[in-house]
Design an enzyme around this catalytic site. Structure first.
Site, PDB file in Angstrom:
ATOM      1  N   GLY A  71      19.806  57.944  62.606  1.00  0.00           N
ATOM      2  CA  GLY A  71      19.994  57.951  61.165  1.00  0.00           C
ATOM      3  C   GLY A  71      18.745  57.499  60.435  1.00  0.00           C
ATOM      4  O   GLY A  71      18.379  58.042  59.389  1.00  0.00           O
ATOM      5  N   GLN A 178      27.538  56.168  57.299  1.00  0.00           N
ATOM      6  CA  GLN A 178      28.859  55.538  57.417  1.00  0.00           C
ATOM      7  C   GLN A 178      29.986  56.435  56.935  1.00  0.00           C
ATOM      8  O   GLN A 178      31.154  56.094  57.101  1.00  0.00           O
ATOM      9  CB  GLN A 178      28.894  54.216  56.619  1.00  0.00           C
ATOM     10  CG  GLN A 178      28.048  53.110  57.202  1.00  0.00           C
ATOM     11  CD  GLN A 178      28.546  52.597  58.544  1.00  0.00           C
ATOM     12  OE1 GLN A 178      29.671  52.866  58.953  1.00  0.00           O
ATOM     13  NE2 GLN A 178      27.698  51.872  59.247  1.00  0.00           N
ATOM     14  N   SER A 198      24.334  59.902  61.704  1.00  0.00           N
ATOM     15  CA  SER A 198      23.931  59.299  62.973  1.00  0.00           C
ATOM     16  C   SER A 198      25.061  59.360  63.987  1.00  0.00           C
ATOM     17  O   SER A 198      26.231  59.123  63.648  1.00  0.00           O
ATOM     18  CB  SER A 198      23.528  57.839  62.740  1.00  0.00           C
ATOM     19  OG  SER A 198      23.295  57.199  63.977  1.00  0.00           O
ATOM     20  N   GLY A 199      24.705  59.661  65.243  1.00  0.00           N
ATOM     21  CA  GLY A 199      25.723  59.827  66.287  1.00  0.00           C
ATOM     22  C   GLY A 199      26.495  58.561  66.615  1.00  0.00           C
ATOM     23  O   GLY A 199      27.727  58.582  66.717  1.00  0.00           O
ATOM     24  N   THR A 236      10.972  67.800  72.553  1.00  0.00           N
ATOM     25  CA  THR A 236      11.979  68.525  73.338  1.00  0.00           C
ATOM     26  C   THR A 236      13.368  67.988  73.013  1.00  0.00           C
ATOM     27  O   THR A 236      13.577  66.772  72.957  1.00  0.00           O
ATOM     28  CB  THR A 236      11.668  68.390  74.845  1.00  0.00           C
ATOM     29  OG1 THR A 236      10.372  68.938  75.069  1.00  0.00           O
ATOM     30  CG2 THR A 236      12.690  69.138  75.689  1.00  0.00           C
ATOM     31  N   CYS A 324      19.583  34.586  58.781  1.00  0.00           N
ATOM     32  CA  CYS A 324      19.122  33.215  58.658  1.00  0.00           C
ATOM     33  C   CYS A 324      17.637  33.176  58.999  1.00  0.00           C
ATOM     34  O   CYS A 324      17.251  33.402  60.124  1.00  0.00           O
ATOM     35  CB  CYS A 324      19.900  32.335  59.623  1.00  0.00           C
ATOM     36  SG  CYS A 324      19.673  30.605  59.276  1.00  0.00           S
TER      37      CYS A 324
HETATM   38  C1  LIG Z   1      23.504  52.462  61.045  1.00  0.00           C
HETATM   39  C2  LIG Z   1      23.035  52.966  59.743  1.00  0.00           C
HETATM   40  C3  LIG Z   1      21.798  53.611  59.623  1.00  0.00           C
HETATM   41  C4  LIG Z   1      20.830  53.754  60.763  1.00  0.00           C
HETATM   42  O1  LIG Z   1      21.266  54.650  61.739  1.00  0.00           O
HETATM   43  P1  LIG Z   1      20.567  54.592  63.182  1.00  0.00           P
HETATM   44  O2  LIG Z   1      21.075  55.779  63.890  1.00  0.00           O
HETATM   45  O3  LIG Z   1      21.021  53.300  63.799  1.00  0.00           O
HETATM   46  O4  LIG Z   1      19.107  54.624  62.946  1.00  0.00           O
HETATM   47  C5  LIG Z   1      21.431  54.085  58.377  1.00  0.00           C
HETATM   48  N1  LIG Z   1      22.236  53.952  57.323  1.00  0.00           N
HETATM   49  C6  LIG Z   1      23.437  53.352  57.395  1.00  0.00           C
HETATM   50  C7  LIG Z   1      24.291  53.259  56.187  1.00  0.00           C
HETATM   51  C8  LIG Z   1      23.875  52.826  58.611  1.00  0.00           C
HETATM   52  O5  LIG Z   1      25.047  52.212  58.674  1.00  0.00           O
END
Ligand SMILES: *Cc1c(COP(=O)(O)O)cnc(C)c1O
Length: 394
Positions: A71, A178, A198-199, A236, A324
Site C-alpha cells: 500500500g 482500509q 494492500s493485500g 518481475t 512513546c
Molecule cells: C496499512 C496501511 C497502509 C500501508 O500499507 P502497506 O501495505 O503496509 O504498505 C497505508 N494506508 C493505510 C490506511 C493503512 O492502513
C-alpha cells in the site's frame, strides 16, 4: 493460551483459500510470466486473472490496475506521479490524519520544494469539504484523502471530495487500504483518479498491493526497469502474491455485505459491553460513519501501553495509536488532530476485528478488560491530578 487477534487494521490472517490459490506459484508453477515459452505464459494467465479480480473489486477495468509491493508503494507512486507529470504544479493537499505512507511522504516533499496543505478534522475525525475547497490553488498537483482512517475507522466523503477536485481540474488520489472489502467502491461512478490498496489488510499476504490509475490519467512510473505492468512498474511480478491478492479481493467483495453485518455485530457487542462495564470510557471517531470492524476506545486516566501489556498477558492483541518517544508520551497524530483531550488520548486502544473473530473472543475481552482498567486506574498517575502531565514511564 489462545491468541485473540483484534489487530486486523495492522495486518490480517491469510485466508486458507488464498493460501491454497497461491501455493502452486511457490512450487511447480515458477515460470516468469514475461517469458516467451509456454511454461512462463501459463503463469501469465493467472496474473491476468488476478488483475481482473482486483479490478472487479473496485469497479475498474483490468488495465487500470498496476500491481505493486504494498500500500505504501501505491500511495507514494500516485503522489509522485502527479507531481512529475505536472512539473509546473508544486502544491499538494492531504489531511492531518493520513497513514504515514502519505503523511511522511508529504513531509519529505515539503523539504524538497513542494508546498503542502494539511486539512484538519473535527472531534469525530471528520473532514470539512469547505476547507478542501478553500485550500485548492491553481498549482495544486494532487489531492490525497484516505477512504477510511486506520485508527478510528472514520469514513471520508471521497465521492464529494473527488468531485470538488475535478471541478478545479486537480487529480484525486485515495488511500483505500482500509476500505477495500469493507466499503463499496466503484471507480465507474466515483471521481477518483488514483486508488491505493494492500493485500495484507484483506487476508492476502504482506508485500503485495495495487494501484488503480484511471485510464487517461497522466502517469509516471516510480520504479523503472523492465517493461512489466506495461512499463508502469518494473520488477518481475510477485506472481504468488498477485494471485493471492486477486483471490482475496474476490472473497472480500463476494461476501462484503454478510461479512460487514457479522463483523459489525461483534464490534458493537465488544464496544457496548466495554462501555457498560467501564466508566469514563468513550469511543473515538465517527460512530455514525465508520468501518464496521473498528472500535477505538479511550479509557480515561490510564496509559494505552499499560492496557496493551495487560491484554497481551491475556493473549489479546490490540493496538494503541500512541508513539512513546524521547521522554514524552505523544498520543497518535490522528487523535491529536481530533483534539482528543490528553487524559483520554493516552488511554486509547484500537480494536480491529475480522471475519475470523468469534463472539467468544468478544465476550472474553468484555470479561477480562474491565478488571484490568480498574487495577490500572488504582495506580494511575493521572488519578486525582488530571491536569498535570505525568513523567514518562516507557
Ligand atoms: C496499512 C496501511 C497502509 C500501508 O500499507 P502497506 O501495505 O503496509 O504498505 C497505508 N494506508 C493505510 C490506511 C493503512 O492502513
Amino acid at each position: 493460551m489462545k491468541t485473540i487477534y483484534f489487530d486486523n487494521n495492522a495486518t490480517t490472517q491469510v485466508d486458507p483459500a488464498v493460501l491454497e490459490a497461491m501455493l502452486p506459484f511457490l512450487t511447480e508453477m515458477y515460470g516468469n510470466p514475461s517469458s516467451m515459452h509456454t511454461f512462463g505464459g501459463k503463469v501469465g494467465r493467472y496474473v491476468t486473472e488476478a488483475r481482473a479480480q482486483v479490478a472487479a473489486a473496485i469497479g475498474a477495468a483490468p488495465e487500470e490496475i498496476i500491481f505493486t509491493s504494498c500500500g505504501s508503494e501505491s500511495d507514494n507512486t500516485a503522489i509522485r506521479s502527479a507531481l512529475q507529470a505536472q512539473p509546473d504544479r508544486r502544491h499538494i493537499i492531504t489531511t492531518r490524519v493520513e497513514h504515514p505512507a502519505v503523511l511522511s511522504l508529504a513531509q519529505h516533499l515539503e523539504k524538497n520544494g513542494v508546498e503542502v496543505s494539511l486539512l484538519g478534522v473535527d472531534a469525530k475525525g471528520r473532514m470539512d469539504l469547505d476547507e478542501l475547497r478553500a485550500a485548492i490553488r491553481k498549482d495544486t498537483a494532487i489531492i490525497s484523502i484516505m477512504t477510511a482512517n486506520n485508527e478510528t475507522g472514520t469514513i471520508f466523503p471521497i465521492a464529494e471530495a473527488g468531485a470538488i477536485a475535478h471541478e478545479h481540474g486537480v487529480p484525486f488520489h485515495t488511500d483505500a487500504v482500509q476500505a477495500v472489502g469493507k466499503v463499496a467502491l466503484d471507480m465507474k461512478t466515483m471521481p477518483v483518479d488514483y486508488l491505493a490498496l494492500s493485500g495484507h489488510k484483506l487476508h492476502a499476504p504482506k508485500g503485495v498491493g495495487a494501484l488503480y490509475v484511471r485510464r487517461g490519467t497522466a502517469y509516471r512510473p516510480f520504479l523503472r526497469g523492465g517493461h512489466q505492468e506495461r512499463g508502469r512498474r518494473a520488477g518481475t511480478e510477485n506472481v504468488a502474491s498477485i494471485v493471492a491478492l486477486g483471490k482475496a479481493c474476490e472473497l472480500a467483495t463476494a461476501a462484503m455485505h454478510e461479512e460487514n453485518t457479522q463483523v459489525r455485530a461483534l464490534r458493537d457487542r465488544l464496544e457496548s459491553g466495554l462501555l457498560a462495564a467501564i466508566p469514563d470510557a468513550v469511543v473515538n471517531g465517527d460512530t455514525a460513519n465508520r468501518l464496521p470492524n473498528t472500535s477505538n476506545i479511550a479509557f480515561k486516566y490510564v496509559e494505552g501501553e499499560a492496557i496493551l501489556l495487560m491484554l497481551d498477558q491475556h493473549g489479546v492483541c490490540a493496538s494503541s495509536g500512541s508513539a512513546c518517544t524521547s521522554g514524552s508520551l505523544e498520543p497518535s497524530h490522528v487523535l491529536r488532530a481530533m483534539g482528543v483531550p490528553f487524559t483520554f488520548a493516552h488511554g486509547s486502544i484500537r480494536f480491529s476485528l475480522s471475519r475470523f473473530n468469534t463472539m467468544e473472543d468478544v465476550e472474553y475481552v468484555v470479561r477480562e478488560l474491565p478488571p484490568i482498567i480498574r487495577r490500572l486506574r488504582e495506580i494511575s498517575p493521572f488519578r486525582g491530578e488530571m491536569t498535570g502531565k505525568p513523567a514518562c514511564t516507557c
